[in-house]
Each structure stands twice: as C-alpha cells, then as structure tokens.
Design a protein around this motif. Sequence first.
Motif, PDB file in Angstrom:
ATOM      1  N   ASN A   1      -2.417  -5.729  -1.393  1.00  0.00           N
ATOM      2  CA  ASN A   1      -2.413  -5.041  -0.362  1.00  0.00           C
ATOM      3  C   ASN A   1      -2.112  -5.878   0.758  1.00  0.00           C
ATOM      4  OD1 ASN A   1      -4.566  -6.067  -0.484  1.00  0.00           O
ATOM      5  ND2 ASN A   1      -6.261  -4.818  -0.885  1.00  0.00           N
ATOM      6  N   THR A   2      -2.183  -5.648   2.529  1.00  0.00           N
ATOM      7  CA  THR A   2      -1.900  -6.451   3.605  1.00  0.00           C
ATOM      8  C   THR A   2      -3.342  -7.207   3.240  1.00  0.00           C
ATOM      9  OG1 THR A   2      -2.613  -4.826   4.420  1.00  0.00           O
ATOM     10  CG2 THR A   2      -0.292  -5.093   3.840  1.00  0.00           C
ATOM     11  N   HIS A   3      -4.361  -7.436   2.385  1.00  0.00           N
ATOM     12  CA  HIS A   3      -5.490  -7.885   3.041  1.00  0.00           C
ATOM     13  C   HIS A   3      -5.762  -8.826   2.461  1.00  0.00           C
ATOM     14  CE1 HIS A   3      -7.776  -4.521   1.709  1.00  0.00           C
ATOM     15  NE2 HIS A   3      -8.275  -5.081   1.199  1.00  0.00           N
ATOM     16  N   GLY A   4      -5.053  -9.351   0.816  1.00  0.00           N
ATOM     17  CA  GLY A   4      -5.383 -10.263   0.556  1.00  0.00           C
ATOM     18  C   GLY A   4      -5.728  -9.902  -0.867  1.00  0.00           C
ATOM     19  N   GLU A   5      -5.343  -9.158  -1.277  1.00  0.00           N
ATOM     20  CA  GLU A   5      -5.306  -8.434  -2.906  1.00  0.00           C
ATOM     21  C   GLU A   5      -4.994  -8.746  -3.309  1.00  0.00           C
ATOM     22  OE1 GLU A   5      -9.580  -6.015  -3.651  1.00  0.00           O
ATOM     23  OE2 GLU A   5      -8.762  -5.440  -1.881  1.00  0.00           O
ATOM     24  N   THR A   6      -4.063  -9.336  -4.806  1.00  0.00           N
ATOM     25  CA  THR A   6      -3.423  -8.785  -5.497  1.00  0.00           C
ATOM     26  C   THR A   6      -3.748  -8.696  -6.817  1.00  0.00           C
ATOM     27  OG1 THR A   6      -1.837 -10.673  -4.316  1.00  0.00           O
ATOM     28  CG2 THR A   6      -1.121  -9.502  -6.883  1.00  0.00           C
ATOM     29  N   LEU A   7      -3.341  -7.447  -7.712  1.00  0.00           N
ATOM     30  CA  LEU A   7      -3.715  -6.912  -8.476  1.00  0.00           C
ATOM     31  C   LEU A   7      -3.174  -6.455  -9.922  1.00  0.00           C
ATOM     32  CD1 LEU A   7      -6.607  -5.893 -10.656  1.00  0.00           C
ATOM     33  CD2 LEU A   7      -6.065  -3.841  -9.568  1.00  0.00           C
ATOM     34  N   THR A   8      -2.755  -7.522 -11.178  1.00  0.00           N
ATOM     35  CA  THR A   8      -2.169  -7.042 -12.047  1.00  0.00           C
ATOM     36  C   THR A   8      -2.490  -5.886 -13.001  1.00  0.00           C
ATOM     37  OG1 THR A   8      -0.754  -9.380 -11.397  1.00  0.00           O
ATOM     38  CG2 THR A   8      -0.779  -8.125 -13.799  1.00  0.00           C
ATOM     39  N   PHE A   9      -2.291  -5.488 -13.741  1.00  0.00           N
ATOM     40  CA  PHE A   9      -2.830  -4.320 -14.537  1.00  0.00           C
ATOM     41  C   PHE A   9      -1.425  -4.845 -16.018  1.00  0.00           C
ATOM     42  CE2 PHE A   9      -3.403  -1.739 -11.363  1.00  0.00           C
ATOM     43  CZ  PHE A   9      -4.755  -1.027 -10.695  1.00  0.00           C
ATOM     44  N   LEU A  10      -1.949  -5.855 -16.634  1.00  0.00           N
ATOM     45  CA  LEU A  10      -1.906  -7.071 -17.344  1.00  0.00           C
ATOM     46  C   LEU A  10      -1.323  -5.592 -18.830  1.00  0.00           C
ATOM     47  CD1 LEU A  10      -4.390  -9.799 -17.765  1.00  0.00           C
ATOM     48  CD2 LEU A  10      -2.440  -9.172 -16.565  1.00  0.00           C
ATOM     49  N   ALA A  11      -2.304  -5.110 -19.159  1.00  0.00           N
ATOM     50  CA  ALA A  11      -1.676  -4.248 -20.415  1.00  0.00           C
ATOM     51  C   ALA A  11      -2.986  -3.049 -20.542  1.00  0.00           C
ATOM     52  CB  ALA A  11      -1.874  -4.622 -21.439  1.00  0.00           C
TER      53      ALA A  11
END
Length: 183
Positions: free
Chosen positions: A11-21
């Motif tokens: 998102n544009t306010h500093g969060e990156t979330l990776t759904f791994l599996a």
Amino acid sequence: MNIHYPHTIQNTHGETLTFLAVEKGPLGDKVLVESQVTPGSGPPMHTHLRQEEELTVVSGKMAYQILGQEPQYAFPGERVLFKRGVAHKFWNAGDEMLICKGWVAPANSIVYYLSAIYAAQNKSGKQQPEAFDGAYLMTRYATEYEMPELPFLVKKAIIPLTYFIGRLLGKYKHFTDAPAPLP
C-alpha cells in the motif's frame, strides 16, 4: 479469485505483505505471511473475528497494542499472538524496516480481503480505503473483520449509505470474484 503464491501486496503508506503459501490443516487452511513495514507505519486497530494471527519479529522493533491496553514491544525472535475476536494493531516503532513472519488461521478470505483493502488504499492514496470500495468490503465481510475505532455513526449510517449508493452507481463490478463471506 485465483492466487499464485507467493503473492505480494503493497500500500501507499509503508506496508508490504507477502502471502508465502497456504498450508492445509485439520482446523482449516493457514496462510503463511511476511510483513515489511516502514518506520511509523502499520495497520490501524482491527479485529479478525474468525482468525488468529501470529507474528515473529525477524528484524526491527514492533510495537503492538490490544484495544484498551498500553502498547507493548517485540524484538527479533519474539512472537506475538493476536487471538480471534481481539482488537489489535501493530506498527514499526524503530528506525529501520520492521520485518515479521507469521501466519493467519484459518485463512478464510484474508488474502482476498487484504489484497482488496490495499488496492482501495492505493486508490485513495491514504490509509483509509477509497470510500465505495471500503464500504463494500466492510459490508460484505462484516462477519469476519471489524474496525473497532470507527465512530458509531460511520459504522451504522455512513458506510451502509455509501455501500447503497455504490450499488446504485455500479461501483462494485471489480468485486465479481469476491469470495463469499462466512455466515
């Protein structure tokens, strides 16, 4: 919605979330996640009504708070469990990137829901999702997710009205692949 893992959202306010599996289990699917949060950023107070979430700090300093309690802190190697139905938030309380790994179980609609929320935040350019998309998601998934700090008037009048107007205006065509909410 057909998701291929790993699946990363930002998102544009500093969060990156990776759904791994996604791991299959006797109590339902468990989605494995990795979260990267810039200093000062993190999700607002929220409740997973049907899921538990556990995060282990890989690097950085995580502040977290249960609604009505004082903030606490977790450091590399420490684990934090947010139980289902408990309002909580977390944020990067340090000066470097906060990296956490963990899981959400059962998975239910979390991958779809958070992907749609991040897209709506990116559309608005703010932490608050774009109004019509936010109203749709909060209405459709009201049995699974809650935003406890939203004012009563917003929850009971503004969101339902925005959702209704969005339906009249045909704003929700991009949600045709939305999974069914839990009863």
